[in-house]
Scaffold this motif. Structure first.
Motif, PDB file in Angstrom:
ATOM      1  N   SER A  90       0.718  -1.067  -0.074  1.00  0.00           N
ATOM      2  CA  SER A  90      -0.246  -0.356   0.209  1.00  0.00           C
ATOM      3  C   SER A  90       1.041   1.104   0.363  1.00  0.00           C
ATOM      4  CB  SER A  90      -1.145   0.205   1.526  1.00  0.00           C
ATOM      5  OG  SER A  90      -1.999  -0.799   1.123  1.00  0.00           O
ATOM      6  N   TRP A  91       1.966   1.043   0.559  1.00  0.00           N
ATOM      7  CA  TRP A  91       3.086   2.354   0.773  1.00  0.00           C
ATOM      8  C   TRP A  91       3.322   2.804  -0.810  1.00  0.00           C
ATOM      9  CZ3 TRP A  91       6.913   1.764   5.396  1.00  0.00           C
ATOM     10  CH2 TRP A  91       6.096   2.373   6.972  1.00  0.00           C
ATOM     11  N   TYR A 133       1.572   5.129  -2.927  1.00  0.00           N
ATOM     12  CA  TYR A 133       1.167   6.591  -2.193  1.00  0.00           C
ATOM     13  C   TYR A 133       2.070   7.315  -2.348  1.00  0.00           C
ATOM     14  CZ  TYR A 133       1.433   9.416   2.219  1.00  0.00           C
ATOM     15  OH  TYR A 133       1.620  10.341   3.081  1.00  0.00           O
ATOM     16  N   SER A 170       4.045  11.169  -4.832  1.00  0.00           N
ATOM     17  CA  SER A 170       4.739  11.722  -3.737  1.00  0.00           C
ATOM     18  C   SER A 170       6.130  12.033  -4.980  1.00  0.00           C
ATOM     19  CB  SER A 170       5.032  11.742  -2.294  1.00  0.00           C
ATOM     20  OG  SER A 170       5.886  11.110  -2.166  1.00  0.00           O
ATOM     21  N   GLU A 200      -3.376   7.216   7.333  1.00  0.00           N
ATOM     22  CA  GLU A 200      -2.253   8.002   7.005  1.00  0.00           C
ATOM     23  C   GLU A 200      -2.490   8.453   4.900  1.00  0.00           C
ATOM     24  OE1 GLU A 200       0.902   7.399   9.954  1.00  0.00           O
ATOM     25  OE2 GLU A 200       0.954   6.067   8.342  1.00  0.00           O
ATOM     26  N   ILE A 201      -2.873   6.890   4.632  1.00  0.00           N
ATOM     27  CA  ILE A 201      -2.610   7.734   2.892  1.00  0.00           C
ATOM     28  C   ILE A 201      -3.647   6.775   2.431  1.00  0.00           C
ATOM     29  CG2 ILE A 201      -1.078   5.994   3.590  1.00  0.00           C
ATOM     30  CD1 ILE A 201      -1.813   3.625   1.904  1.00  0.00           C
ATOM     31  N   GLN A 202      -5.333   6.469   3.106  1.00  0.00           N
ATOM     32  CA  GLN A 202      -6.536   6.430   2.125  1.00  0.00           C
ATOM     33  C   GLN A 202      -7.399   7.507   2.440  1.00  0.00           C
ATOM     34  OE1 GLN A 202      -5.472   3.026   0.689  1.00  0.00           O
ATOM     35  NE2 GLN A 202      -8.154   3.781   0.403  1.00  0.00           N
ATOM     36  N   SER A 220       0.229  11.814  13.169  1.00  0.00           N
ATOM     37  CA  SER A 220      -0.552  11.394  11.926  1.00  0.00           C
ATOM     38  C   SER A 220      -2.627  12.513  12.590  1.00  0.00           C
ATOM     39  CB  SER A 220      -0.715   9.958  11.740  1.00  0.00           C
ATOM     40  OG  SER A 220       0.559   9.749  10.852  1.00  0.00           O
ATOM     41  N   GLY A 264       6.222   6.423   4.213  1.00  0.00           N
ATOM     42  CA  GLY A 264       4.464   6.288   4.153  1.00  0.00           C
ATOM     43  C   GLY A 264       4.229   7.418   4.516  1.00  0.00           C
ATOM     44  N   MET A 314      -6.727  11.456  -1.049  1.00  0.00           N
ATOM     45  CA  MET A 314      -5.741  10.283  -0.651  1.00  0.00           C
ATOM     46  C   MET A 314      -5.657   9.343  -1.651  1.00  0.00           C
ATOM     47  SD  MET A 314      -2.927  10.969   1.362  1.00  0.00           S
ATOM     48  CE  MET A 314      -2.561  12.062   2.315  1.00  0.00           C
TER      49      MET A 314
END
Length: 443
Positions: free
Chosen positions: A63-64, A67, A71, A152-154, A214, A393, A422
């Motif tokens: 998953s990272w 993401y 970036s 953090e990422i979704q 976060s 991440g 995200m």
């Protein structure tokens, strides 16, 4: 209908623990079949928690990557256009195969982590031995990790239960997922402390420090980025200070990978397949797109940034000039991260001396000249954070909150036109979830 059989043909105990959704391809009687009740036995408690950790580590490694490619930490160099789309800032496309591909693993890890807590809580109620208490604390810790990463990422997430669809919680409620991570880490700390495992309690506290910061960063970029982007969390700071009082100077807490468990998916794509590579603002490459130098320089000493070298050496398994393999660890939290949390808290509170003290703790680890105002404090924080939490991440959220854009982002991309966006719920869930596919959830 829920399938309660765990197919023994699966290669690892981890998968045998999880594969609740496997259908019976052939109607045969296998004497090695496990029913779900078998893995709920007390004798299987440690195996359930160990399997959860492997699922969580695998999910994070998958998953990272999308993401970070979105970036300015990674970039596309290969042949798969879906990676290019992410590199151009189209972070919100549910049809993107590299957003879609990791989504089931994330859902599995989240579900199994909560299932492990439920199983261990039941065992604890029947037999509160130290081994059960330890396994329950580990279950809380691993569940906290996947909740933290999701938060953090979704952009959104649906908490389904095997074949029972859960409704999406909505982008405006994703902070509650980070709150859930914080609660789980707190429970892990209590459990480890109760059995006298203070090292694991400290690790859970370091993870809670990250999750708490976060959570503050989430507020800074939602519903859209505003203000200076600086955040301050007294709770995160208290955790960070407590961790630093008990760990070695350059301590890390990592997810690890091996041939006996799972490979690091992100490393496989970068080091072996060479579909993606570290961004050219961080590392230089040769004509084969292999790293041959460091592009990011320390802003005071002008040398190759030692923090970048540290993490790239870890990423490549020894030297950043090596090809690297599929099993490097992924760092979730570190003493450096704790100093950065405290430095940012100090800066947000107008404490220049406190800010410099924590920045210089980090610089001292790398033998760099102490910071004493050579550049602005904000520049120093942004540079220090970029190097010292690299491949962890966190970069896209930092870009959003500080108004940093990647020159590769296209004007129509969500990363540029809707900063703060995200990763979406992906198409595999949109099609299968009755709350999302337009078919409704009636019988």
């Amino acid at each position: 209908m829920k399938n309660r059989y765990l197919k023994a043909c699966l290669a690892t105990p981890l998968l045998a623990v999880f594969a609740l959704g496997c259908g019976d391809l052939l109607d045969v009687n296998n004497p090695n079949d496990l029913v779900e009740e078998d893995v709920r036995q007390e004798a299987a408690a440690s195996a359930v928690v160990n399997g959860t950790l492997t699922l969580v580590a695998s999910s994070v490694s998958q998953s990272w990557q999308p993401y970070l490619v979105a970036s300015d930490e990674m970039r596309w160099i290969g042949s798969r256009d879906a990676w290019l789309s992410l590199d151009l800032g189209f972070v919100d496309d549910p049809l993107n195969e590299f957003i879609d591909g990791p989504f089931p693993a994330m859902g599995q890890a989240r579900w199994m982590s909560d299932e492990a807590i439920e199983i261990l809580q039941e065992h604890h109620g029947n037999n509160p031995s130290n081994s059960i208490k330890t396994d329950l604390a580990r279950a809380y810790m691993y569940s906290g990790i996947i909740y933290m990463v999701i938060g953090e990422i979704q952009e959104d997430f649906a908490f389904s239960d095997k074949t029972e669809s859960g409704p999406p919680i909505g982008p405006g409620n994703m902070s509650s997922v980070l709150d859930g991570a914080i609660d789980r880490f707190s429970s892990a700390m209590s459990g480890f402390s109760e059995v006298g495992d203070m090292d694991m309690a400290m690790r859970a506290r370091a993870l809670r420090a990250r999750a708490r910061q976060s959570r503050a960063i989430w507020d800074a970029i939602n519903p859209s980025p505003s203000g200076s982007g600086l955040v301050s969390s007294a709770d995160a700071g208290a955790d960070a200070a407590a961790v630093l009082a008990s760990v070695p100077a350059d301590w890390t807490h990592n997810l690890t990978f091996s041939a006996a468990s799972r490979s690091n998916s992100m490393a496989a794509w970068v080091n072996d397949r060479k579909e993606n590579q570290i961004d050219l603002t961080i590392a230089t490459v040769d004509d084969q797109n292999d790293i041959n130098g460091i592009a990011l320089k320390d802003p005071i000493d002008g040398v190759d940034d030692p923090a970048v070298i540290k993490w790239l050496n870890q990423w490549k398994g020894g030297s950043y000039l090596d090809k690297g393999g599929e099993y490097p660890p992924l760092t979730l939290t570190s003493a450096r991260m704790m100093h950065l949390i405290l430095a940012e808290n100090a800066l947000a509170g107008g404490d220049s001396n406190g800010f410099a003290m924590h920045i210089n703790h980090i610089r001292g680890l790398d033998g760099l000249t102490p910071y004493s105002g050579q550049i602005s404090e904000m520049e120093m924080l942004q540079h220090s954070r970029r190097g010292n939490v690299m491949l962890q991440g966190l970069r896209l959220a930092d870009m959003y909150r500080w108004g940093i854009t990647d020159p590769k982002w296209q004007g129509a991309s969500a990363a540029l036109s809707q900063p703060g966006t995200m990763l979406p719920i992906s198409i595999i869930e949109l099609r299968a979830n009755c709350h999302l596919n337009g078919l409704g959830c009636g019988g």
